[in-house]
Design a protein around this motif. Structure first.
Motif, PDB file in Angstrom:
ATOM      1  N   GLY A   1       0.713  -1.135  -0.026  1.00  0.00           N
ATOM      2  CA  GLY A   1       0.120  -0.153  -0.046  1.00  0.00           C
ATOM      3  C   GLY A   1       0.945   1.194  -0.229  1.00  0.00           C
ATOM      4  O   GLY A   1       1.870   1.115  -0.416  1.00  0.00           O
ATOM      5  N   GLY A   2       0.476   2.093   0.500  1.00  0.00           N
ATOM      6  CA  GLY A   2       1.344   3.277   1.039  1.00  0.00           C
ATOM      7  C   GLY A   2       2.855   3.414   1.310  1.00  0.00           C
ATOM      8  O   GLY A   2       3.729   4.167   0.700  1.00  0.00           O
ATOM      9  N   LEU A   3       2.929   2.835   2.173  1.00  0.00           N
ATOM     10  CA  LEU A   3       3.505   2.487   2.433  1.00  0.00           C
ATOM     11  C   LEU A   3       4.961   1.539   2.230  1.00  0.00           C
ATOM     12  O   LEU A   3       6.255   1.546   1.703  1.00  0.00           O
ATOM     13  N   GLY A   4       4.378   0.186   1.535  1.00  0.00           N
ATOM     14  CA  GLY A   4       4.666  -0.870   0.925  1.00  0.00           C
ATOM     15  C   GLY A   4       5.375  -0.297  -0.677  1.00  0.00           C
ATOM     16  O   GLY A   4       6.308  -0.784  -1.162  1.00  0.00           O
ATOM     17  N   SER A   5       4.255   0.040  -0.869  1.00  0.00           N
ATOM     18  CA  SER A   5       4.881   0.881  -2.459  1.00  0.00           C
ATOM     19  C   SER A   5       6.021   1.615  -2.811  1.00  0.00           C
ATOM     20  O   SER A   5       7.167   1.144  -3.131  1.00  0.00           O
ATOM     21  N   PRO A   6       7.222   2.252  -1.498  1.00  0.00           N
ATOM     22  CA  PRO A   6       7.764   3.295  -2.063  1.00  0.00           C
ATOM     23  C   PRO A   6       9.315   2.891  -1.752  1.00  0.00           C
ATOM     24  O   PRO A   6      10.265   1.637  -2.317  1.00  0.00           O
ATOM     25  N   ALA A   7       8.818   1.765  -0.536  1.00  0.00           N
ATOM     26  CA  ALA A   7       9.964   1.504   0.460  1.00  0.00           C
ATOM     27  C   ALA A   7      10.175  -0.675  -0.833  1.00  0.00           C
ATOM     28  O   ALA A   7      11.230  -0.850  -0.629  1.00  0.00           O
ATOM     29  N   LEU A   8       9.116  -0.652  -1.506  1.00  0.00           N
ATOM     30  CA  LEU A   8       9.375  -1.960  -2.160  1.00  0.00           C
ATOM     31  C   LEU A   8      10.508  -2.006  -3.512  1.00  0.00           C
ATOM     32  O   LEU A   8      11.309  -1.828  -4.114  1.00  0.00           O
TER      33      LEU A   8
ATOM     34  N   VAL B   1       1.801   6.124   8.798  1.00  0.00           N
ATOM     35  CA  VAL B   1       0.840   7.644   8.996  1.00  0.00           C
ATOM     36  C   VAL B   1      -0.612   7.617   8.585  1.00  0.00           C
ATOM     37  O   VAL B   1      -0.477   7.212   8.517  1.00  0.00           O
ATOM     38  N   PHE B   2      -0.984   8.998   8.603  1.00  0.00           N
ATOM     39  CA  PHE B   2      -2.072   9.343   9.190  1.00  0.00           C
ATOM     40  C   PHE B   2      -2.440  10.945   8.807  1.00  0.00           C
ATOM     41  O   PHE B   2      -1.214  11.521   9.402  1.00  0.00           O
ATOM     42  N   ARG B   3      -2.722  11.317   7.974  1.00  0.00           N
ATOM     43  CA  ARG B   3      -2.942  12.871   7.359  1.00  0.00           C
ATOM     44  C   ARG B   3      -1.774  13.403   7.511  1.00  0.00           C
ATOM     45  O   ARG B   3      -0.986  12.822   5.951  1.00  0.00           O
ATOM     46  N   PHE B   4      -0.929  14.634   7.876  1.00  0.00           N
ATOM     47  CA  PHE B   4       0.518  15.177   7.790  1.00  0.00           C
ATOM     48  C   PHE B   4       1.546  14.432   8.532  1.00  0.00           C
ATOM     49  O   PHE B   4       2.297  15.015   8.337  1.00  0.00           O
TER      50      PHE B   4
ATOM     51  N   ALA C   1       6.015   8.850   0.623  1.00  0.00           N
ATOM     52  CA  ALA C   1       6.846   8.654   0.517  1.00  0.00           C
ATOM     53  C   ALA C   1       7.752   8.839   1.420  1.00  0.00           C
ATOM     54  O   ALA C   1       8.969   8.590   1.635  1.00  0.00           O
ATOM     55  N   SER C   2       8.023   9.674   2.104  1.00  0.00           N
ATOM     56  CA  SER C   2       8.859  10.094   2.813  1.00  0.00           C
ATOM     57  C   SER C   2       9.161   8.924   3.745  1.00  0.00           C
ATOM     58  O   SER C   2      10.418   8.491   4.337  1.00  0.00           O
ATOM     59  N   ILE C   3       8.109   8.656   4.711  1.00  0.00           N
ATOM     60  CA  ILE C   3       8.279   7.289   5.802  1.00  0.00           C
ATOM     61  C   ILE C   3       8.338   5.874   5.209  1.00  0.00           C
ATOM     62  O   ILE C   3       9.591   5.415   5.672  1.00  0.00           O
ATOM     63  N   GLY C   4       7.767   5.219   4.312  1.00  0.00           N
ATOM     64  CA  GLY C   4       8.284   4.559   3.206  1.00  0.00           C
ATOM     65  C   GLY C   4       9.704   4.384   2.332  1.00  0.00           C
ATOM     66  O   GLY C   4      10.628   3.217   2.952  1.00  0.00           O
ATOM     67  N   SER C   5      10.512   5.421   2.661  1.00  0.00           N
ATOM     68  CA  SER C   5      12.073   5.539   1.654  1.00  0.00           C
ATOM     69  C   SER C   5      12.645   6.139   3.507  1.00  0.00           C
ATOM     70  O   SER C   5      13.433   4.796   3.229  1.00  0.00           O
TER      71      SER C   5
ATOM     72  N   LEU D   1      17.445   2.448  13.442  1.00  0.00           N
ATOM     73  CA  LEU D   1      16.054   3.059  14.626  1.00  0.00           C
ATOM     74  C   LEU D   1      16.024   2.126  15.285  1.00  0.00           C
ATOM     75  O   LEU D   1      14.837   2.154  15.910  1.00  0.00           O
ATOM     76  N   VAL D   2      17.096   1.785  15.806  1.00  0.00           N
ATOM     77  CA  VAL D   2      16.905   0.682  17.165  1.00  0.00           C
ATOM     78  C   VAL D   2      16.629   1.442  19.091  1.00  0.00           C
ATOM     79  O   VAL D   2      17.694   2.537  18.387  1.00  0.00           O
ATOM     80  N   GLY D   3      15.517   1.849  19.329  1.00  0.00           N
ATOM     81  CA  GLY D   3      15.399   2.240  20.441  1.00  0.00           C
ATOM     82  C   GLY D   3      15.226   3.818  20.507  1.00  0.00           C
ATOM     83  O   GLY D   3      15.661   4.433  20.880  1.00  0.00           O
ATOM     84  N   ARG D   4      14.669   3.808  18.996  1.00  0.00           N
ATOM     85  CA  ARG D   4      14.110   5.499  18.805  1.00  0.00           C
ATOM     86  C   ARG D   4      13.081   5.491  18.110  1.00  0.00           C
ATOM     87  O   ARG D   4      12.910   4.200  17.130  1.00  0.00           O
ATOM     88  N   LEU D   5      11.580   6.515  18.319  1.00  0.00           N
ATOM     89  CA  LEU D   5      10.862   5.903  17.819  1.00  0.00           C
ATOM     90  C   LEU D   5      11.092   7.335  16.830  1.00  0.00           C
ATOM     91  O   LEU D   5      11.302   8.794  17.168  1.00  0.00           O
ATOM     92  N   LEU D   6      11.460   7.766  15.018  1.00  0.00           N
ATOM     93  CA  LEU D   6      11.251   9.222  14.389  1.00  0.00           C
ATOM     94  C   LEU D   6       9.756   9.676  13.914  1.00  0.00           C
ATOM     95  O   LEU D   6       9.014   8.927  13.391  1.00  0.00           O
ATOM     96  N   VAL D   7       9.607  10.595  14.673  1.00  0.00           N
ATOM     97  CA  VAL D   7       8.293  11.518  14.129  1.00  0.00           C
ATOM     98  C   VAL D   7       8.730  12.420  13.545  1.00  0.00           C
ATOM     99  O   VAL D   7       9.428  13.434  13.786  1.00  0.00           O
ATOM    100  N   HIS D   8       7.864  12.217  12.110  1.00  0.00           N
ATOM    101  CA  HIS D   8       7.811  13.090  11.118  1.00  0.00           C
ATOM    102  C   HIS D   8       6.329  14.019  10.947  1.00  0.00           C
ATOM    103  O   HIS D   8       5.330  13.734  11.536  1.00  0.00           O
ATOM    104  N   ASP D   9       6.708  15.760  10.879  1.00  0.00           N
ATOM    105  CA  ASP D   9       5.986  16.440  11.098  1.00  0.00           C
ATOM    106  C   ASP D   9       5.528  17.196   9.170  1.00  0.00           C
ATOM    107  O   ASP D   9       6.707  17.960   9.032  1.00  0.00           O
ATOM    108  N   ALA D  10       4.769  16.806   8.641  1.00  0.00           N
ATOM    109  CA  ALA D  10       5.568  17.015   6.893  1.00  0.00           C
ATOM    110  C   ALA D  10       4.146  19.067   7.192  1.00  0.00           C
ATOM    111  O   ALA D  10       4.795  19.265   5.858  1.00  0.00           O
TER     112      ALA D  10
END
Length: 396
Positions: A49-56, A163-166, A208-212, A229-238
């Motif tokens: 889907g949305g994340l799998g697409s860019p990752a693939l 991902v959710f919204r932005f 695309a941002s998260i999948g990459s 990113l073991v032990g870290r949670l990366l949070v993105h605000d687009a």
């Protein structure tokens, strides 16, 4: 902290491969040995889907030798806004088949294994065990917990994105090396507590941002390059265009990977919420419902209150003619004296409640009945109306 590479290097690269991956070979930390590790790697992607697409696409372009794709869904027109491995001609096709074609178009050297099935407690361990690591782009909580549970049981790194919204989040869960998914998110939220992308929407480019990032983490883990990113949670605000890394850690009492975890428990057990009474609950109380066709006949008689409890953006896509609007937050804010704030409740007649598919409307109808309102839930929601009553309307 850097970690040893997950995958041993395969045979030497041939001339064609050295040309194809020349930009990787120029990287001092990756080089020919790293590229041989990528070619030998087996990576499972959950969700095309949305994340799998860019990752693939990026994993295929990077030269990953084997990509497994898990998805039991078919391509819909609403997917095309963000799921870039699928095109207009793929609508109606199995997502695994469409994604496999896209991967082969990018990298004919990559072997694709299609798992055209839904992951369950019965098959998850068998599927995951055949891969070096898992990228989890699932769009629902039960699958996320199931994947996290299977990876923790097997000691397989679990690259997770959401991902959710932005907004987006990404991390690497790895029992024994750091926290697993259940360490950080020990309880599955109640239904509809967290709206899905199908309800709340999502900006396609955020996928695309998260999948990459997920693909980058996979490459790092396979090759032993950099700090995952073991032990870290990366949070993105687009919208603010910010990235924040939050420290997370393993929970010694975690039911999945903690010292007291039961390795014989049923897989997916972590997704069950404790203390909600569900284990001892009897049959649900019968609730008044109406089908979309039945609602059509009711509306034809006139003078009926139909309350749409979806979000504003959903109504921008499609509405049932004549419906009033009060989103779920407004319904939850009601009281016995004012059960539907801002709306006049008819006396002596039922109130009909509709959402997208029926989950939110069932909750709303139950709340209204607790306030003394005769409430009827519309089965299947707006999507059932489009399907059974007016197929000319758009869907989502």
């Amino acid at each position: 902290m850097a970690r040893p590479p997950l995958v041993p290097p395969g045979p030497e690269l041939d001339r064609t491969e050295r040309t194809r991956y020349a930009r990787h070979l120029l990287l001092p930390d990756l080089g020919s040995t790293g590229q041989r590790r990528l070619r030998a790697a087996r990576v499972l992607v959950v969700g095309a889907g949305g994340l799998g697409s860019p990752a693939l696409l990026y994993l295929a372009a990077a030269g990953v030798g084997t990509l497994g794709i898990v998805d039991d869904d078919v391509v819909e027109a609403t997917n095309l806004q963000r799921q870039v491995v699928h095109g207009d001609a793929d609508v109606g096709r199995a997502k695994t088949a469409s994604a496999a074609d896209a991967v082969h178009a990018v990298s004919p050297l990559t072997t694709v294994v299609e798992h055209r099935e839904r992951l369950t407690a019965d098959n998850a361990l068998d599927v995951v065990a055949d891969y070096d690591l898992v990228l989890d782009g699932a769009d629902n909580f039960p699958t996320r917990y199931l994947v996290g549970d299977a990876c923790a049981r097997l000691g397989v790194p679990h690259v997770w994105g959401s991902v959710f919204r932005f907004d987006g989040q990404v991390s690497v869960w790895w029992a024994g090396e750091g926290p697993c998914y259940a360490c950080v998110f020990p309880r599955q939220p109640p239904p509809d507590a967290v709206p899905s992308c199908a309800v709340g929407g999502v900006l396609g480019a955020v996928c695309a941002s998260i999948g990459s990032v997920m693909a980058t983490e996979a490459v790092k883990l396979v090759t032993g390059v950099g700090e995952p990113l073991v032990g870290r949670l990366l949070v993105h605000d687009a919208l603010g265009q910010t990235w924040d890394a939050l420290p997370v850690r393993a929970d010694a009492a975690c039911r999945v990977c903690g010292s007291g975890a039961d390795a014989t428990r049923p897989l997916g057990w972590a997704s069950a919420r404790e203390d909600d009474g569900s284990a001892d609950a009897g049959p649900a109380d019968p609730r008044p419902t109406v089908t979309a066709l039945g609602l059509r006949d009711v509306l034809a008689r006139g003078d009926v209150l139909l309350v749409d409890v979806r979000e504003a953006g959903e109504r921008e896509v499609v509405t049932i003619p004549g419906s009033a609007w009060l989103p779920m937050d407004g319904v939850r804010a009601g009281t016995p004296d004012d059960p539907l704030p801002g709306l006049d409740v008819p006396r002596g007649g039922p109130v009909y409640v509709v959402c997208k598919t029926g989950a939110r409307s069932a909750e709303a109808a139950a709340l209204l009945r607790s306030r003394g309102v005769e409430a009827v839930d519309v089965e299947g929601g707006v999507l059932a109306w489009v399907r059974d009553v007016d197929p000319s309307l758009p869907t989502y």
